[in-house]
Design an enzyme around this catalytic site. Structure first.
Site, mmCIF file in Angstrom:
data_model
loop_
_atom_site.group_PDB
_atom_site.id
_atom_site.type_symbol
_atom_site.label_atom_id
_atom_site.label_comp_id
_atom_site.label_asym_id
_atom_site.label_seq_id
_atom_site.Cartn_x
_atom_site.Cartn_y
_atom_site.Cartn_z
ATOM 1 N N LYS A 1 -49.597 -98.072 15.800
ATOM 2 C CA LYS A 1 -50.530 -97.958 16.934
ATOM 3 C C LYS A 1 -50.382 -99.144 17.897
ATOM 4 O O LYS A 1 -50.325 -98.960 19.105
ATOM 5 C CB LYS A 1 -51.982 -97.842 16.416
ATOM 6 N N THR A 2 -50.299 -100.350 17.314
ATOM 7 C CA THR A 2 -50.131 -101.529 18.178
ATOM 8 C C THR A 2 -48.804 -101.438 18.927
ATOM 9 O O THR A 2 -48.721 -101.700 20.135
ATOM 10 C CB THR A 2 -50.150 -102.818 17.321
ATOM 11 N N ASP B 1 -58.023 -102.674 19.217
ATOM 12 C CA ASP B 1 -57.748 -102.222 17.852
ATOM 13 C C ASP B 1 -59.078 -102.054 17.121
ATOM 14 O O ASP B 1 -60.056 -102.730 17.440
ATOM 15 C CB ASP B 1 -56.895 -103.295 17.154
ATOM 16 N N THR C 1 -58.593 -96.195 12.654
ATOM 17 C CA THR C 1 -58.116 -95.544 11.442
ATOM 18 C C THR C 1 -58.993 -94.328 11.164
ATOM 19 O O THR C 1 -58.667 -93.499 10.354
ATOM 20 C CB THR C 1 -58.213 -96.505 10.241
ATOM 21 N N ARG D 1 -44.704 -100.200 8.300
ATOM 22 C CA ARG D 1 -44.975 -101.615 7.974
ATOM 23 C C ARG D 1 -44.556 -101.912 6.536
ATOM 24 O O ARG D 1 -43.954 -102.951 6.260
ATOM 25 C CB ARG D 1 -46.453 -101.962 8.168
HETATM 26 N N1 ATP Z 1 -42.273 -95.465 14.908
HETATM 27 C C1 ATP Z 1 -41.824 -96.664 14.547
HETATM 28 N N2 ATP Z 1 -40.521 -96.945 14.647
HETATM 29 C C2 ATP Z 1 -40.058 -98.160 14.245
HETATM 30 N N3 ATP Z 1 -40.836 -99.156 13.757
HETATM 31 C C3 ATP Z 1 -42.145 -98.917 13.670
HETATM 32 C C4 ATP Z 1 -42.704 -97.671 14.062
HETATM 33 N N4 ATP Z 1 -44.024 -97.712 13.867
HETATM 34 C C5 ATP Z 1 -44.296 -98.929 13.366
HETATM 35 N N5 ATP Z 1 -43.167 -99.656 13.249
HETATM 36 C C6 ATP Z 1 -43.083 -101.021 12.730
HETATM 37 O O1 ATP Z 1 -44.106 -101.170 11.723
HETATM 38 C C7 ATP Z 1 -44.803 -102.390 11.899
HETATM 39 C C8 ATP Z 1 -46.291 -102.112 12.006
HETATM 40 O O2 ATP Z 1 -46.565 -101.418 13.194
HETATM 41 P P1 ATP Z 1 -47.918 -101.626 14.025
HETATM 42 O O3 ATP Z 1 -48.372 -103.058 13.955
HETATM 43 O O4 ATP Z 1 -47.707 -101.058 15.374
HETATM 44 O O5 ATP Z 1 -48.909 -100.724 13.208
HETATM 45 P P2 ATP Z 1 -50.454 -100.411 13.473
HETATM 46 O O6 ATP Z 1 -50.637 -98.944 13.312
HETATM 47 O O7 ATP Z 1 -50.897 -101.020 14.750
HETATM 48 O O8 ATP Z 1 -51.124 -101.143 12.264
HETATM 49 P P3 ATP Z 1 -52.598 -101.778 12.206
HETATM 50 O O9 ATP Z 1 -53.514 -100.643 12.462
HETATM 51 O O10 ATP Z 1 -52.652 -102.314 10.793
HETATM 52 O O11 ATP Z 1 -52.625 -102.862 13.245
HETATM 53 C C9 ATP Z 1 -44.176 -103.069 13.112
HETATM 54 O O12 ATP Z 1 -43.253 -104.017 12.645
HETATM 55 C C10 ATP Z 1 -43.427 -101.997 13.834
HETATM 56 O O13 ATP Z 1 -42.272 -102.507 14.396
#
Ligand code: ATP
Length: 361
Positions: free
Chosen positions: A83-84, A128, A177, A236
């Site tokens: 998401k981030t 977030d 979430t 992740r």
């Molecule tokens: N679709 C994707 N392709 C490649 N790498 C990804 C992808 N989605 C996530 N990642 C990798 O996974 C890691 C976590 O992603 P991210 O921080 O965006 O997750 P998030 O959903 O925001 O998590 P949170 O809710 O815990 O903050 C990052 O290192 C990101 O580069």
């Protein structure tokens, strides 16, 4: 769940419980640093989530063609699914700056007013855990999203005055979430909602190959598949396991990762072929070996593994349920046939069913 005096969920307990688990989906300190380097920079590099990607691509292209600020975007899905990353891609595609904050950081409406009033035109505000914002801040956000205006309240009691403040148009990207926890008036103000799904193993293999390339790690197809299968559908976790396997490979195999090296490394870190770790297996093992597969009450199960009730319920169970290894029933926790197979155990014969219901909540 933990609540502070403003009624916002602080999530501290969950974070504490999760922090030392290799297979936790939340970020830890090491992740934060490495993740910045591994984040895809545009929609083409972003692996999987085809529907969300396609829809978002249209939203952004249309906004760009109109020379307008993109509509507000809500992204829902489990931690670690990107998401981030996607919010940063939205900013990059719109060639706009991004400001990152989170619901728990905004406890007072004034905190939000300060952020909103300092945004530049077109800026992306990534919020977030938007479901953990305080109620007054949430109400201020309604007006900001719809009319690009907020009323700042000055003073208290009968003498309080509302001073209207115009805001530049901006794009709010909210992440949660639990989309179901958002009040409908807030949900309705997003022009686009994208639901992020867990990733298929083949998609995680692509994430792993991409990350291995960026980290300059030699890995073959089978090695990547081995790590992907243990990553619980979450990029992740895939990236974190890759880093641990890289450590092992550096010490034991001149840095090259193949299937045997990946499997051996993850055995050392106690992550099994299906992505279960020590805690998951302890819960499942107790359910099968001590209680004949259940039904057994949550508290009894927690005592049996020497963990808090909440740890079992919130940390171990969601993944076990998702994997179809454990079911939560009104009579207690029950293991599925797949659980017996996974731990290599044989379910008791029918006669043993007389035990059911013996174990309290
Ligand atoms: N679709 C994707 N392709 C490649 N790498 C990804 C992808 N989605 C996530 N990642 C990798 O996974 C890691 C976590 O992603 P991210 O921080 O965006 O997750 P998030 O959903 O925001 O998590 P949170 O809710 O815990 O903050 C990052 O290192 C990101 O580069």
């Amino acid at each position: 769940m933990n609540w502070d005096e403003t009624g916002a969920d602080t999530g501290e307990l969950e974070d504490e419980r999760l922090e030392d688990r290799l297979v936790a989906a939340g970020a830890d300190g090491e992740d934060t640093a490495v993740e910045a380097a591994l984040r895809p920079k545009d929609l083409h590099e972003f692996v999987g989530q085809e529907k969300v990607r396609e829809q978002l691509d249209l939203v952004l292209k249309a906004a760009r063609a109109r020379g307008a600020t993109a509509d507000h975007v809500l992204l829902s899905g489990a931690p670690g699914l990107g998401k981030t990353t996607l919010s940063m891609i939205i900013a990059a595609e719109m060639e706009a700056p991004i400001r990152i904050t989170s619901g728990p950081a905004i406890q007072h409406a004034g905190d939000l007013a300060a952020i909103l009033s300092s945004l530049q035109e077109g800026e992306v505000l990534f919020l977030d855990e938007i479901h953990r914002m305080s109620r007054p801040a949430e109400e201020m956000l309604y007006m900001a999203m719809e009319d690009f205006r907020v009323d700042v309240i000055v003073g208290k009691g009968p003498g309080a005055t509302a001073i209207p403040l115009e805001l530049p148009p901006f794009t709010l990207v909210g992440a949660t979430t639990r989309a179901g926890l958002l009040p409908p008036p807030l949900r309705d103000r997003f022009g686009f909602t994208g639901h992020m799904e867990f990733y298929a193993p083949t998609e995680l293999e692509r994430v792993i190959h991409r990350s291995a390339g960026l980290l300059d790690v030699a890995i073959d197809t089978e090695g990547a598949a081995e790590i992907a299968g243990r990553s619980r559908g979450t990029p992740r976790i895939a990236n974190r396991l890759l880093r641990r396997v890289r450590d092992y490979a550096q010490v034991k195999a001149e840095g090259r990762i193949d299937r045997d090296i990946a499997a051996a490394a993850l055995r050392v870190y106690e992550v099994d072929a299906r992505g279960l770790d020590r805690l998951d297996r302890a819960v499942l093992g107790a359910l099968l070996k001590l209680f004949g597969g259940g039904p057994v009450g949550l508290s009894t199960l927690a005592v049996a593994v020497g963990e808090e009730r909440e740890t079992v319920e919130e940390v171990a169970e969601p993944f076990l349920v998702r994997e179809g290894l454990l079911a939560r029933t009104p009579r207690g926790r029950v293991a599925t046939p797949a659980a017996w197979a996974h731990l290599g155990l044989v379910p008791p014969q029918h006669g043993a069913k007389g035990q059911q219901g013996l174990f309290g909540a």
